[in-house]
Scaffold this active site. Sequence first.
Site, PDB file in Angstrom:
ATOM      1  N   TYR A  52      -0.374   8.614  -2.633  1.00 19.18           N
ATOM      2  CA  TYR A  52      -0.831   8.273  -3.746  1.00 19.18           C
ATOM      3  C   TYR A  52      -1.817   8.762  -4.401  1.00 19.18           C
ATOM      4  O   TYR A  52      -1.771   8.911  -5.533  1.00 19.18           O
ATOM      5  CB  TYR A  52      -0.801   6.648  -4.049  1.00 19.18           C
ATOM      6  CG  TYR A  52       0.666   5.802  -3.785  1.00 19.18           C
ATOM      7  CD1 TYR A  52       1.802   6.415  -3.243  1.00 19.18           C
ATOM      8  CD2 TYR A  52       0.533   4.497  -4.411  1.00 19.18           C
ATOM      9  CE1 TYR A  52       2.698   5.483  -3.081  1.00 19.18           C
ATOM     10  CE2 TYR A  52       1.546   3.794  -3.904  1.00 19.18           C
ATOM     11  CZ  TYR A  52       2.834   4.212  -3.679  1.00 19.18           C
ATOM     12  OH  TYR A  52       4.044   3.476  -3.607  1.00 19.18           O
ATOM     13  N   GLY A  53      -2.794   8.974  -3.692  1.00 18.07           N
ATOM     14  CA  GLY A  53      -3.979   9.536  -4.121  1.00 18.07           C
ATOM     15  C   GLY A  53      -4.108  10.827  -4.778  1.00 18.07           C
ATOM     16  O   GLY A  53      -4.993  11.050  -5.573  1.00 18.07           O
ATOM     17  N   CYS A  72      -3.888  -0.980  -2.057  1.00 20.42           N
ATOM     18  CA  CYS A  72      -4.051   0.586  -2.235  1.00 20.42           C
ATOM     19  C   CYS A  72      -5.140   0.678  -3.522  1.00 20.42           C
ATOM     20  O   CYS A  72      -4.873   0.187  -4.693  1.00 20.42           O
ATOM     21  CB  CYS A  72      -2.927   1.099  -2.769  1.00 20.42           C
ATOM     22  SG  CYS A  72      -3.176   2.827  -3.055  1.00 20.42           S
ATOM     23  N   ASN A  73      -6.306   1.377  -3.073  1.00 14.01           N
ATOM     24  CA  ASN A  73      -7.141   1.429  -4.241  1.00 14.01           C
ATOM     25  C   ASN A  73      -7.064   2.615  -5.218  1.00 14.01           C
ATOM     26  O   ASN A  73      -7.135   2.079  -6.547  1.00 14.01           O
ATOM     27  CB  ASN A  73      -8.501   2.093  -3.560  1.00 14.01           C
ATOM     28  CG  ASN A  73      -9.470   1.438  -2.754  1.00 14.01           C
ATOM     29  OD1 ASN A  73     -10.363   0.749  -3.135  1.00 14.01           O
ATOM     30  ND2 ASN A  73      -8.868   1.103  -1.500  1.00 14.01           N
ATOM     31  N   ASP A 132       0.984  -1.085   0.015  1.00 16.91           N
ATOM     32  CA  ASP A 132      -0.111  -0.002  -0.081  1.00 16.91           C
ATOM     33  C   ASP A 132       0.762   1.161  -0.095  1.00 16.91           C
ATOM     34  O   ASP A 132       1.894   1.068   0.358  1.00 16.91           O
ATOM     35  CB  ASP A 132      -0.910   0.135   1.294  1.00 16.91           C
ATOM     36  CG  ASP A 132      -1.697   1.103   1.382  1.00 16.91           C
ATOM     37  OD1 ASP A 132      -2.205   1.591   0.343  1.00 16.91           O
ATOM     38  OD2 ASP A 132      -1.780   1.885   2.301  1.00 16.91           O
ATOM     39  N   CYS A 155     -11.537   3.205  -0.385  1.00 13.57           N
ATOM     40  CA  CYS A 155      -9.893   3.672   0.042  1.00 13.57           C
ATOM     41  C   CYS A 155      -9.729   2.796   1.213  1.00 13.57           C
ATOM     42  O   CYS A 155     -10.550   2.642   1.917  1.00 13.57           O
ATOM     43  CB  CYS A 155     -10.132   4.962   0.166  1.00 13.57           C
ATOM     44  SG  CYS A 155      -8.448   5.898   0.914  1.00 13.57           S
ATOM     45  N   THR A 156      -8.224   2.538   1.349  1.00 12.22           N
ATOM     46  CA  THR A 156      -7.807   1.694   2.474  1.00 12.22           C
ATOM     47  C   THR A 156      -8.227   2.223   3.560  1.00 12.22           C
ATOM     48  O   THR A 156      -8.766   1.420   4.512  1.00 12.22           O
ATOM     49  CB  THR A 156      -6.260   1.663   2.246  1.00 12.22           C
ATOM     50  OG1 THR A 156      -5.731   2.956   2.132  1.00 12.22           O
ATOM     51  CG2 THR A 156      -5.682   0.721   1.172  1.00 12.22           C
ATOM     52  N   HIS A 157      -8.396   3.442   3.811  1.00 10.10           N
ATOM     53  CA  HIS A 157      -8.559   4.120   5.424  1.00 10.10           C
ATOM     54  C   HIS A 157     -10.152   4.139   5.289  1.00 10.10           C
ATOM     55  O   HIS A 157     -10.483   4.381   6.702  1.00 10.10           O
ATOM     56  CB  HIS A 157      -8.308   5.663   5.327  1.00 10.10           C
ATOM     57  CG  HIS A 157      -6.758   5.616   5.228  1.00 10.10           C
ATOM     58  ND1 HIS A 157      -5.873   5.148   4.365  1.00 10.10           N
ATOM     59  CD2 HIS A 157      -6.072   6.283   5.926  1.00 10.10           C
ATOM     60  CE1 HIS A 157      -4.727   5.419   4.508  1.00 10.10           C
ATOM     61  NE2 HIS A 157      -4.394   5.944   5.489  1.00 10.10           N
TER      62      HIS A 157
HETATM   63  N1  DGL Z   1      -4.040   3.868   0.144  1.00  9.17           N
HETATM   64  C1  DGL Z   1      -4.770   4.836  -0.726  1.00  9.17           C
HETATM   65  C2  DGL Z   1      -5.973   4.331  -1.260  1.00  9.17           C
HETATM   66  O1  DGL Z   1      -6.461   3.213  -0.743  1.00  9.17           O
HETATM   67  C3  DGL Z   1      -4.949   6.105   0.320  1.00  9.17           C
HETATM   68  C4  DGL Z   1      -3.781   7.001   0.879  1.00  9.17           C
HETATM   69  C5  DGL Z   1      -3.008   7.544  -0.089  1.00  9.17           C
HETATM   70  O2  DGL Z   1      -3.611   8.456  -0.936  1.00  9.17           O
HETATM   71  O3  DGL Z   1      -1.826   7.223  -0.479  1.00  9.17           O
HETATM   72  O4  DGL Z   1      -6.479   4.997  -2.163  1.00  9.17           O
END
Ligand code: DGL
Length: 267
Positions: free
Chosen positions: A43-44, A74-75, A11, A185-187
């Site tokens: 990453y978003g 990671c989405n 992720d 999203c993971t969070h």
């Molecule tokens: N892991 C990212 C996602 O699931 C969220 C955090 C990020 O933006 O890196 O999209």
Amino acid sequence: MSDRRPIGVFDSGIGGLTVVRQLKKHLPYEDIVYFGDTARLPYGSKSRDTVLRFSIQNILFLLKKNVKLIVVACNTASSAALCDIKKNFKIPIIGVISPGAAQAASITRNQRVGVIGTRETIRSRAYEKHIKKISKEIKVFSFSCPLFVPLVQEGWAGKTITYDIASVYLEPLAKKNIDTLILGCTHYPLLKAPVASVLGRKVKLVDSAEAVARHTGRILSDAGLSNNKKIRGKLSCYVSDEPGNFKKVAEMFLGHKLKRIEKVDNV
Ligand code: DGL
């Protein structure tokens, strides 16, 4: 047949541990190697090409750990990079989009599904494209909620400010009469309560982390790659920045203490 090699998960940072938590629940005997790219998150908000480059580097790192399958937790990376990544590697690579989309499509009764995620995930329309492949009848309403990630990382999921921000983001969605919402999203699995407070308890929340864990179990067993030794699996965590901060938030995501987290240079 039993394959004792670990599952690799990566992720952009900590959030992918929501997927690890579900993997541990559904596949308790599997060892897991987790890589959180904490030096380069988020990453978003990054471009597709950058996310693709980072993702390939993360996979090369996990392959050095002799993993038998990789979950792109990671989405954003799954939306931006999965198609290209899959073409370049032989081992099974699973993203979070298709299992989440399939689950939402099977749950909706009124054919109206919402998706929330980072800017890049929503811009890519990845969930929408997957859902439309399953059924053209389903209408998809997508919204990005960029402040959700930092709120969760601060440990503020239960604070009033998070409920307030959830109202601002989700009130337009509340008017769309959806009966299912993908937490893309993971969070976001940690924000079920604030999300439900705006959309009401009738809207079913699809936690892609759980859908991915079930899907991973099916792929492993179909390919004869499951670890059948009835010994609880180990979790090894690697990060690309100092692990200090990671530990506290990681324990919140996992719901238990973490022993060792190793920093890696030059991923
Ligand atoms: N892991 C990212 C996602 O699931 C969220 C955090 C990020 O933006 O890196 O999209």
